[in-house]
Design a protein around this motif. Structure first.
Motif, PDB file in Angstrom:
ATOM      1  N   SER A 180      28.850 -32.693  19.487  1.00 38.01           N
ATOM      2  CA  SER A 180      29.437 -33.765  20.291  1.00 38.01           C
ATOM      3  C   SER A 180      30.891 -34.000  19.907  1.00 38.01           C
ATOM      4  O   SER A 180      31.686 -34.428  20.748  1.00 38.01           O
ATOM      5  CB  SER A 180      28.616 -35.049  20.182  1.00 38.01           C
ATOM      6  OG  SER A 180      28.575 -35.518  18.859  1.00 38.01           O
ATOM      7  N   ALA A 219      30.646 -29.090  27.072  1.00 35.95           N
ATOM      8  CA  ALA A 219      29.660 -30.135  27.345  1.00 35.95           C
ATOM      9  C   ALA A 219      28.344 -29.519  27.811  1.00 35.95           C
ATOM     10  O   ALA A 219      27.256 -29.952  27.400  1.00 35.95           O
ATOM     11  CB  ALA A 219      30.202 -31.107  28.389  1.00 35.95           C
ATOM     12  N   TYR A 220      28.431 -28.514  28.662  1.00 37.99           N
ATOM     13  CA  TYR A 220      27.229 -27.837  29.161  1.00 37.99           C
ATOM     14  C   TYR A 220      26.475 -27.158  28.015  1.00 37.99           C
ATOM     15  O   TYR A 220      25.249 -27.287  27.898  1.00 37.99           O
ATOM     16  CB  TYR A 220      27.622 -26.821  30.243  1.00 37.99           C
ATOM     17  CG  TYR A 220      26.459 -26.059  30.811  1.00 37.99           C
ATOM     18  CD1 TYR A 220      25.518 -26.685  31.619  1.00 37.99           C
ATOM     19  CD2 TYR A 220      26.297 -24.703  30.535  1.00 37.99           C
ATOM     20  CE1 TYR A 220      24.443 -25.984  32.146  1.00 37.99           C
ATOM     21  CE2 TYR A 220      25.228 -23.995  31.053  1.00 37.99           C
ATOM     22  CZ  TYR A 220      24.303 -24.643  31.855  1.00 37.99           C
ATOM     23  OH  TYR A 220      23.244 -23.944  32.369  1.00 37.99           O
ATOM     24  N   ASP A 258      26.645 -27.915  24.817  1.00 38.50           N
ATOM     25  CA  ASP A 258      26.104 -28.970  23.953  1.00 38.50           C
ATOM     26  C   ASP A 258      24.834 -29.549  24.556  1.00 38.50           C
ATOM     27  O   ASP A 258      23.852 -29.799  23.853  1.00 38.50           O
ATOM     28  CB  ASP A 258      27.153 -30.069  23.741  1.00 38.50           C
ATOM     29  CG  ASP A 258      26.723 -31.055  22.679  1.00 38.50           C
ATOM     30  OD1 ASP A 258      26.353 -30.621  21.563  1.00 38.50           O
ATOM     31  OD2 ASP A 258      26.755 -32.275  22.957  1.00 38.50           O
ATOM     32  N   ARG A 259      24.821 -29.732  25.869  1.00 41.13           N
ATOM     33  CA  ARG A 259      23.624 -30.245  26.548  1.00 41.13           C
ATOM     34  C   ARG A 259      22.468 -29.260  26.436  1.00 41.13           C
ATOM     35  O   ARG A 259      21.333 -29.651  26.159  1.00 41.13           O
ATOM     36  CB  ARG A 259      23.939 -30.532  28.008  1.00 41.13           C
ATOM     37  CG  ARG A 259      22.761 -31.075  28.783  1.00 41.13           C
ATOM     38  CD  ARG A 259      23.205 -31.605  30.139  1.00 41.13           C
ATOM     39  NE  ARG A 259      22.122 -31.823  31.045  1.00 41.13           N
ATOM     40  CZ  ARG A 259      21.275 -32.840  31.003  1.00 41.13           C
ATOM     41  NH1 ARG A 259      21.397 -33.738  30.048  1.00 41.13           N
ATOM     42  NH2 ARG A 259      20.316 -32.966  31.896  1.00 41.13           N
ATOM     43  N   LEU A 260      22.755 -27.970  26.648  1.00 37.62           N
ATOM     44  CA  LEU A 260      21.701 -26.961  26.515  1.00 37.62           C
ATOM     45  C   LEU A 260      21.132 -26.946  25.101  1.00 37.62           C
ATOM     46  O   LEU A 260      19.911 -26.836  24.912  1.00 37.62           O
ATOM     47  CB  LEU A 260      22.234 -25.576  26.867  1.00 37.62           C
ATOM     48  CG  LEU A 260      22.475 -25.270  28.342  1.00 37.62           C
ATOM     49  CD1 LEU A 260      23.050 -23.856  28.500  1.00 37.62           C
ATOM     50  CD2 LEU A 260      21.192 -25.415  29.138  1.00 37.62           C
ATOM     51  N   GLY A 266      21.093 -29.450  23.040  1.00 36.11           N
ATOM     52  CA  GLY A 266      20.323 -30.686  22.891  1.00 36.11           C
ATOM     53  C   GLY A 266      18.953 -30.570  23.521  1.00 36.11           C
ATOM     54  O   GLY A 266      17.957 -31.032  22.975  1.00 36.11           O
ATOM     55  N   LEU A 267      18.891 -29.925  24.694  1.00 34.48           N
ATOM     56  CA  LEU A 267      17.598 -29.711  25.346  1.00 34.48           C
ATOM     57  C   LEU A 267      16.722 -28.779  24.522  1.00 34.48           C
ATOM     58  O   LEU A 267      15.514 -28.972  24.429  1.00 34.48           O
ATOM     59  CB  LEU A 267      17.795 -29.134  26.750  1.00 34.48           C
ATOM     60  CG  LEU A 267      18.413 -30.069  27.790  1.00 34.48           C
ATOM     61  CD1 LEU A 267      18.689 -29.313  29.087  1.00 34.48           C
ATOM     62  CD2 LEU A 267      17.513 -31.261  28.046  1.00 34.48           C
ATOM     63  N   THR A 300      15.229 -30.750  21.717  1.00 28.12           N
ATOM     64  CA  THR A 300      14.167 -31.627  22.213  1.00 28.12           C
ATOM     65  C   THR A 300      12.883 -30.846  22.417  1.00 28.12           C
ATOM     66  O   THR A 300      11.799 -31.312  22.035  1.00 28.12           O
ATOM     67  CB  THR A 300      14.599 -32.293  23.546  1.00 28.12           C
ATOM     68  OG1 THR A 300      15.832 -32.976  23.338  1.00 28.12           O
ATOM     69  CG2 THR A 300      13.566 -33.264  24.048  1.00 28.12           C
TER      70      THR A 300
END
Length: 173
Positions: free
Chosen positions: A106, A156-157, A159-161, A163-164, A167
Motif C-alpha cells: 500500500s 493499485a491493481y 496490490d489488490r490482486l 490482497g485477494l 484473503t
C-alpha cells in the motif's frame, strides 16, 4: 556450522538499522524543504495583492505541490521505519496503532498516487502557462503524466490482486 549460520543471520538482521541513516537524512531534507516552503509562502503573502488570478493560482499550486512532496517524504520515513526497522512505541511502551497501517504494497500505491497528484499539479501549472510551451512539449508532458497514471493504476491493481490472494489463503487455512 549452525553457529556461523546464526551469526550471519544476526548480522543481516542488524543491518536493517543502517536504514535509519536514510530516514534521518530524509528528515533533514524535509526540514530544509520546510524552509524553502516558508520562503515561497512569504513571497506569496508579500505579493498576494499584486498578482493576477492566474499567477495567484500558480503560486498556490506550487504551495500545494510542496505540501504533497512533504507528505510523501513523511509517509516514506514513517512507513519505511515501521516496515523495515522497528515498531514505534509511545512513552508507555505500547505500540502506536495508527502508524503501522501502511504495508509495503500500500505504500507503493500511496507513493504512486502522490506522484500522480504532483504530476497533475505540474501539468495544470503548465497548461495555465501554456503560451510558454511548444505543442511538442505539452504533448510530451501529457504523455509522461499519463505514464505516471497508468503506473499507479497498475500498482493499485497488483496490490489488490495480492490482497485477494492473501484473503483466499486465509479462508482455505
Amino acid at each position: 556450522m549452525k553457529r556461523l549460520e546464526l551469526a550471519i543471520e544476526s548480522i543481516i538482521l542488524a543491518s536493517r538499522w543502517l536504514l535509519v541513516v536514510f530516514y534521518l537524512g530524509l528528515g533533514v531534507a524535509l526540514a530544509i524543504y520546510a524552509l524553502s516552503f516558508g520562503k515561497k509562502l512569504y513571497e506569496f503573502v508579500t505579493m498576494a495583492f499584486t498578482l493576477g488570478d492566474t499567477d495567484t493560482i500558480l503560486k498556490m499550486l506550487g504551495l500545494i505541490d510542496a505540501a504533497l512532496v512533504a507528505s510523501l517524504v513523511v509517509m516514506v520515513i514513517i512507513s519505511g521505519y515501521e516496515n523495515f526497522v522497528s515498531r514505534f512505541e509511545d512513552q508507555d511502551g505500547e505500540s502506536v496503532h495508527w502508524l503501522g497501517t501502511i504495508d509495503v504494497g500500500s505504500l507503493k500505491v500511496k507513493v504512486a498516487s502522490t506522484i500522480v497528484a504532483i504530476s497533475s499539479i505540474h501539468l495544470l501549472q503548465v497548461f495555465l502557462n501554456s503560451s510558454s510551451y511548444s505543442t511538442d512539449q505539452l504533448m510530451w508532458l501529457t504523455i509522461i503524466h499519463l505514464a505516471f497514471v497508468v503506473s499507479a493504476l497498475m500498482l493499485a491493481y497488483i496490490d489488490r490482486l495480492m490482497g485477494l490472494g492473501k484473503t483466499k489463503k486465509g479462508e482455505e487455512g
